[in-house]
Design an enzyme around this catalytic site. Structure first.
Site, PDB file in Angstrom:
ATOM      1  N   HIS A  22       0.937  -1.265  -0.068  1.00  0.00           N
ATOM      2  CA  HIS A  22      -0.090  -0.039   0.006  1.00  0.00           C
ATOM      3  C   HIS A  22       0.641   1.058  -0.073  1.00  0.00           C
ATOM      4  O   HIS A  22       0.633   2.068  -0.652  1.00  0.00           O
ATOM      5  CB  HIS A  22      -0.993  -0.024   1.316  1.00  0.00           C
ATOM      6  CG  HIS A  22      -1.727  -0.857   1.425  1.00  0.00           C
ATOM      7  ND1 HIS A  22      -1.983  -1.928   2.482  1.00  0.00           N
ATOM      8  CD2 HIS A  22      -2.882  -1.236   0.622  1.00  0.00           C
ATOM      9  CE1 HIS A  22      -3.007  -2.750   2.052  1.00  0.00           C
ATOM     10  NE2 HIS A  22      -3.705  -2.395   0.966  1.00  0.00           N
ATOM     11  N   LYS A  46     -17.455  -7.591   5.729  1.00  0.00           N
ATOM     12  CA  LYS A  46     -15.997  -8.352   5.988  1.00  0.00           C
ATOM     13  C   LYS A  46     -15.696  -8.437   7.453  1.00  0.00           C
ATOM     14  O   LYS A  46     -15.699  -7.603   8.122  1.00  0.00           O
ATOM     15  CB  LYS A  46     -15.026  -7.347   5.378  1.00  0.00           C
ATOM     16  CG  LYS A  46     -14.804  -7.717   3.480  1.00  0.00           C
ATOM     17  CD  LYS A  46     -13.772  -7.231   3.204  1.00  0.00           C
ATOM     18  CE  LYS A  46     -13.466  -7.212   1.736  1.00  0.00           C
ATOM     19  NZ  LYS A  46     -12.271  -6.359   1.271  1.00  0.00           N
ATOM     20  N   ARG A  95      -1.115  -5.461  -8.682  1.00  0.00           N
ATOM     21  CA  ARG A  95       0.158  -6.421  -8.456  1.00  0.00           C
ATOM     22  C   ARG A  95       0.239  -7.617  -9.535  1.00  0.00           C
ATOM     23  O   ARG A  95       1.266  -7.489 -10.144  1.00  0.00           O
ATOM     24  CB  ARG A  95       0.116  -7.148  -7.155  1.00  0.00           C
ATOM     25  CG  ARG A  95       0.084  -6.503  -5.924  1.00  0.00           C
ATOM     26  CD  ARG A  95      -0.479  -6.815  -4.609  1.00  0.00           C
ATOM     27  NE  ARG A  95      -1.949  -7.266  -4.847  1.00  0.00           N
ATOM     28  CZ  ARG A  95      -2.592  -7.588  -3.964  1.00  0.00           C
ATOM     29  NH1 ARG A  95      -2.114  -7.997  -2.687  1.00  0.00           N
ATOM     30  NH2 ARG A  95      -3.762  -7.995  -4.213  1.00  0.00           N
ATOM     31  N   SER A 133      -2.304  -7.968   2.480  1.00  0.00           N
ATOM     32  CA  SER A 133      -2.583  -8.026   4.183  1.00  0.00           C
ATOM     33  C   SER A 133      -3.021  -9.588   4.393  1.00  0.00           C
ATOM     34  O   SER A 133      -2.853  -9.874   5.669  1.00  0.00           O
ATOM     35  CB  SER A 133      -3.967  -6.913   4.038  1.00  0.00           C
ATOM     36  OG  SER A 133      -3.573  -5.547   3.846  1.00  0.00           O
TER      37      SER A 133
HETATM   38  O1  PNS Z   1      -8.431  -3.516   0.089  1.00  0.00           O
HETATM   39  P1  PNS Z   1      -9.675  -4.203  -0.702  1.00  0.00           P
HETATM   40  O2  PNS Z   1     -10.491  -4.833   0.411  1.00  0.00           O
HETATM   41  O3  PNS Z   1      -9.538  -4.567  -1.844  1.00  0.00           O
HETATM   42  O4  PNS Z   1     -10.637  -2.877  -0.962  1.00  0.00           O
HETATM   43  C1  PNS Z   1     -11.998  -2.886  -1.673  1.00  0.00           C
HETATM   44  C2  PNS Z   1     -12.566  -1.546  -1.682  1.00  0.00           C
HETATM   45  C3  PNS Z   1     -13.077  -0.890  -0.201  1.00  0.00           C
HETATM   46  C4  PNS Z   1     -11.876  -0.721  -2.469  1.00  0.00           C
HETATM   47  C5  PNS Z   1     -14.081  -2.008  -2.294  1.00  0.00           C
HETATM   48  O5  PNS Z   1     -14.608  -2.947  -1.646  1.00  0.00           O
HETATM   49  C6  PNS Z   1     -15.154  -0.833  -2.430  1.00  0.00           C
HETATM   50  O6  PNS Z   1     -14.693   0.046  -3.393  1.00  0.00           O
HETATM   51  N1  PNS Z   1     -15.965  -0.525  -1.514  1.00  0.00           N
HETATM   52  C7  PNS Z   1     -16.908   0.378  -1.454  1.00  0.00           C
HETATM   53  C8  PNS Z   1     -18.395   0.004  -1.724  1.00  0.00           C
HETATM   54  C9  PNS Z   1     -18.526   0.156  -3.201  1.00  0.00           C
HETATM   55  O7  PNS Z   1     -18.532   1.357  -3.849  1.00  0.00           O
HETATM   56  N2  PNS Z   1     -18.918  -0.920  -4.045  1.00  0.00           N
HETATM   57  C10 PNS Z   1     -19.159  -0.856  -5.533  1.00  0.00           C
HETATM   58  C11 PNS Z   1     -17.909  -1.032  -6.157  1.00  0.00           C
HETATM   59  S1  PNS Z   1     -18.307  -0.892  -8.037  1.00  0.00           S
END
Ligand code: PNS
Length: 166
Positions: A22, A46, A95, A133
């Site tokens: 990150h 989650k 990645r 993570s």
């Molecule tokens: O670190 P992560 O868990 O891969 O992050 C995922 C994250 C937070 C970027 C994703 O879950 C997200 O965008 N959540 C917000 C909810 C949202 O907008 N959902 C619709 C996406 S199209």
């Protein structure tokens, strides 16, 4: 053309916890944009090892050396949170190719929700392409050395939380 020097970037994730992977993306974004907001997802669906407050606090502490980087929690739709924060770009790291297959549909959906917010991807530094993570938590929980992959503060908190502190 957009002047990227006047753009606020939104850098979302679970950050459970923040890793060198990150940080690689955040530090590079901080050089490219006026400001970077690390957006820590509340995401109650989650299971997180660290609470929202703990994840936010760890991000703050490990990014304290970056003057144009701030940290906030968000819930709900990512594009709405980015808009509310005044960000016009979402920055994510890639990645491996499987990251793109996961991110692609979300990027198209986010664009359909708010076309004015652009998503850009930075290719991860080769040294951190395998760092996540989830892997860090797994390895630490089994007593492996995760210190090369996370800041010292995060390594300490992980060991405490997973019962691996000396
Ligand atoms: O670190 P992560 O868990 O891969 O992050 C995922 C994250 C937070 C970027 C994703 O879950 C997200 O965008 N959540 C917000 C909810 C949202 O907008 N959902 C619709 C996406 S199209």
């Amino acid at each position: 053309m957009t002047d990227t020097r006047q753009v606020i970037a939104y850098c979302p994730g679970s950050f459970d916890p923040i890793t060198h992977g990150h940080l690689d993306i955040i530090e590079r974004a901080a050089k490219m944009f006026t400001g970077v907001i690390i957006a820590v997802a509340a995401d109650a669906q989650k299971d997180h090892l660290f609470s929202l407050d703990e994840r936010v606090q760890m991000c703050r502490e490990v990014c304290a050396h970056l003057p144009n980087v701030s940290v906030e929690a968000f819930s709900g739709l990512l594009v709405e949170a980015a808009h509310q924060a005044g960000a016009s770009v979402i920055v994510k790291g890639l990645r491996q190719s499987f990251d793109l297959s996961h991110e692609g549909p979300m990027t198209y959906m986010n664009r359909s929700l708010r076309p004015e917010i652009e998503t850009i991807f930075l290719l991860a530094n080769p040294a951190v392409t395998y760092v996540s993570s989830s892997l860090i938590k797994w390895v630490c929980g089994m007593g492996g050395d995760i210190s090369p992959h996370v800041p010292p503060l995060v390594a300490r908190k992980l060991r405490e939380r997973l019962g691996r502190a000396d």
